[in-house]
Design a protein around this motif. Structure first.
Motif, short mmCIF file in Angstrom:
data_model
loop_
_atom_site.label_atom_id
_atom_site.label_comp_id
_atom_site.label_asym_id
_atom_site.label_seq_id
_atom_site.Cartn_x
_atom_site.Cartn_y
_atom_site.Cartn_z
N PRO A 1 16.19 9.89 6.41
CA PRO A 1 16.46 8.72 6.27
C PRO A 1 15.13 7.64 5.67
N PHE A 2 15.12 6.85 5.12
CA PHE A 2 13.65 6.21 5.16
C PHE A 2 13.51 5.53 4.60
N TYR A 3 12.45 4.45 4.63
CA TYR A 3 12.05 2.45 4.46
C TYR A 3 11.97 3.15 2.25
N GLN A 4 12.28 2.77 2.05
CA GLN A 4 13.52 2.30 0.24
C GLN A 4 11.83 2.65 -0.48
N ILE A 5 10.85 1.64 0.46
CA ILE A 5 9.90 2.14 -0.75
C ILE A 5 8.85 2.78 -0.33
N TYR A 6 9.15 3.95 0.02
CA TYR A 6 8.37 5.65 -0.30
C TYR A 6 9.35 5.85 -1.54
N GLU A 7 10.75 5.80 -1.57
CA GLU A 7 10.98 6.35 -2.87
C GLU A 7 10.54 5.64 -4.29
N GLY A 8 10.82 4.49 -3.76
CA GLY A 8 9.34 3.61 -5.05
C GLY A 8 9.03 3.85 -5.72
N ALA A 9 8.08 4.42 -5.11
CA ALA A 9 6.73 5.09 -5.27
C ALA A 9 6.45 6.43 -5.55
N VAL B 1 1.06 -0.86 -0.01
CA VAL B 1 -0.26 -0.28 0.00
C VAL B 1 0.86 1.34 -0.30
N LEU B 2 1.64 1.06 0.41
CA LEU B 2 2.85 2.30 0.28
C LEU B 2 3.49 2.63 -1.35
N PHE B 3 3.16 1.64 -1.64
CA PHE B 3 4.23 1.11 -3.04
C PHE B 3 2.88 1.64 -3.85
N ASN B 4 1.87 1.54 -3.79
CA ASN B 4 1.01 2.08 -4.62
C ASN B 4 -0.11 2.86 -4.57
N PHE B 5 -0.46 2.86 -2.97
CA PHE B 5 -1.20 4.41 -3.05
C PHE B 5 -0.42 5.94 -3.80
N PRO B 6 0.31 5.97 -2.87
CA PRO B 6 1.04 7.16 -3.67
C PRO B 6 0.66 6.71 -5.80
N GLN B 7 1.05 6.23 -6.29
CA GLN B 7 0.30 6.05 -7.38
C GLN B 7 -1.08 6.36 -7.70
N PHE B 8 -1.90 5.95 -6.88
CA PHE B 8 -2.95 6.15 -6.99
C PHE B 8 -3.39 7.91 -6.95
N ALA B 9 -3.00 8.50 -5.40
CA ALA B 9 -3.61 9.46 -5.08
C ALA B 9 -2.48 10.64 -6.22
N LEU B 10 -1.35 10.54 -6.57
CA LEU B 10 -1.00 11.32 -7.74
C LEU B 10 -1.04 11.78 -8.78
N PHE B 11 -2.21 10.12 -9.49
CA PHE B 11 -2.02 9.81 -11.15
C PHE B 11 -2.97 11.17 -12.02
N ASP B 12 -3.91 11.91 -11.36
CA ASP B 12 -4.36 13.25 -11.88
C ASP B 12 -3.44 14.31 -11.98
N ILE B 13 -2.76 14.36 -11.00
CA ILE B 13 -2.32 15.79 -10.61
C ILE B 13 -0.69 15.94 -11.63
N LYS B 14 -0.90 16.93 -12.39
CA LYS B 14 0.36 16.83 -13.60
C LYS B 14 1.72 16.84 -13.16
N ASN B 15 1.78 17.18 -12.00
CA ASN B 15 3.32 17.14 -11.58
C ASN B 15 3.28 17.07 -10.27
N PRO B 16 3.12 16.40 -9.91
CA PRO B 16 2.76 15.83 -8.52
C PRO B 16 4.30 15.79 -7.36
N VAL B 17 3.83 16.05 -6.69
CA VAL B 17 5.25 16.53 -5.26
C VAL B 17 4.52 15.49 -4.23
N ILE B 18 6.03 14.24 -3.85
CA ILE B 18 5.99 13.29 -2.54
C ILE B 18 7.05 14.08 -1.40
N ALA B 19 6.60 13.86 -0.80
CA ALA B 19 7.45 14.25 0.55
C ALA B 19 7.51 13.34 1.53
#
Length: 376
Positions: free
Chosen positions: A117-125, A95-113
């Motif tokens: 350091p981090f769990y690398q799945i955040y960067e993959g998403a 869900v950490l990987f696919n939720f950002p893809q769902f949430a940001l899909f319709d945004i032209k130039n999406p920004v995620i923060a």
């Protein structure tokens, strides 16, 4: 897509020309995987449900599992959810990987923060979402707590926090989390807290807060723009069950649930029944907490490391994390994870992450070896 190598792959590379000291048993303190048997009652529930393998699992999850998760949230955080406000997931990684893809899909130039350091799945998403990334740097100077400027917040479409934090072991109070909820409402971004370490705490009077509690605290009772994720992997020593949830804003979750029917990552029904048993029971969690608490008492006694509020990680400051990791393996046959492998833009440099996931006897032995090396 150009994904970065996972930290464990990079660790293998830097140790490829190093031979561990065979006079000691190998101790791998690198991965956050509990080394304890999954409790019998969970295993028995799974074994007794195998006839349900003949059924396709519904993406929404069985009612028994959702009720168990809702009961957990109610008992632990005094937050009452209904079925529209929670979705069982296949652990939290998916869900950490696919939720950002769902949430940001319709945004032209999406920004995620997200925290760094981090769990690398955040960067993959972020990569999979073609999103610009803003790193929320967790450093000693800010007590490893999340901060962004107003200008950065204005740009954000999605913010992912992780408290209690992997790898720094830092926590944020309910009031501190509440300020983030207010920011999510003011700047209109989706705010997530990855809370999978919320149950590995050591003081009954100082339990980590949930973002859901923080949302209620600031008057956002419907959790607008607010979501949390949690899992039984650490809590119940059952990472193989892959049982997690996402909970909060019902409007967002209604649309996300439709998306999930296409993803096809529903948990098999026997696993859902076993997970429901785990979410409904607390004594086994108290037992595991007592082991982790003892491990940190040993870490304080042997290394002088102050126990964190939560998680089972030591974020140990060292001079050169790469050289430290290589020499520790060479001299003492202990593997740790360089902090720079978990961060970007220099964050994590000068630290190693140590996972205290063994029993007290093994932990004491390896910590004494580590102390020997440090004093060396």
């Amino acid at each position: 897509m150009n994904f970065e190598k996972y930290p464990f792959e990079r660790l293998t590379e830097i140790l490829s020309d190093v031979e561990g000291n065979g006079n000691y048993e190998l101790s791998a303190l690198t991965i956050g995987e509990p080394k304890f048997e999954t409790p019998d009652f969970i295993q028995d529930t799974l074994k007794n449900s195998t006839e349900l393998l003949k059924k396709y699992p519904a993406s929404a999850g069985i009612p028994e599992l959702k009720e168990a998760m809702i009961n957990f949230v109610s008992k632990r955080f005094d937050v009452n959810l209904d079925f529209s406000q929670i979705i069982p997931t296949f652990g939290t990684r998916e869900v950490l990987f696919n939720f950002p893809q769902f949430a940001l899909f319709d945004i032209k130039n999406p920004v995620i923060a997200f925290t760094n350091p981090f769990y690398q799945i955040y960067e993959g998403a972020a990569i999979a979402s073609r999103a610009e990334v803003i790193h929320i740097d967790l450093v000693k100077e800010n007590d490893f707590k999340a901060e962004l400027s107003a200008e950065q917040l204005k740009k954000c479409d999605l913010v992912v926090l992780n408290f209690p934090n992997n790898p720094t072991s830092a926590s944020m109070s309910v009031q501190e989390l509440g300020t983030w909820v207010e920011k999510a409402l003011k700047y209109d971004f989706i705010l997530i807290n990855d809370e999978c370490y919320s149950e590995i705490y050591f003081d009954e009077n100082d339990k980590p807060a949930s973002l859901l509690e923080a949302s209620k605290l600031v008057g956002n009772d419907k959790f607008k723009n607010v979501l949390v994720m949690n899992s039984i992997s650490k809590r119940s020593s059952a990472p193989g069950l892959r049982s997690g949830f996402i909970a909060g804003d019902a409007k967002i979750l209604k649309e996300y649930m439709q998306y999930r029917t296409y993803v096809g990552c529903a948990s098999p029904v026997p696993l859902q029944y076993a997970a429901a048993a785990a979410w409904n029971e607390e004594s086994h969690v108290e037992y595991f907490r007592s082991i982790y608490k003892k491990n940190f008492e040993l870490a304080y006694e042997i290394l002088g490391v102050k126990p964190p509020q939560a998680t089972f990680y030591i974020w140990l400051e060292v001079e050169d994390e790469i050289e430290f990791t290589r020499e520790l393996y060479r001299q003492k046959n202990i593997k740790v994870l360089p902090g720079s492998f978990l961060g970007r833009e220099g964050i994590g440099k000068g630290y190693v992450r140590i996972a205290l996931v063994e029993n007290a006897k093994k932990t004491e032995e390896v910590l004494k070896r580590l102390k020997d090396f440090i004093d060396g």
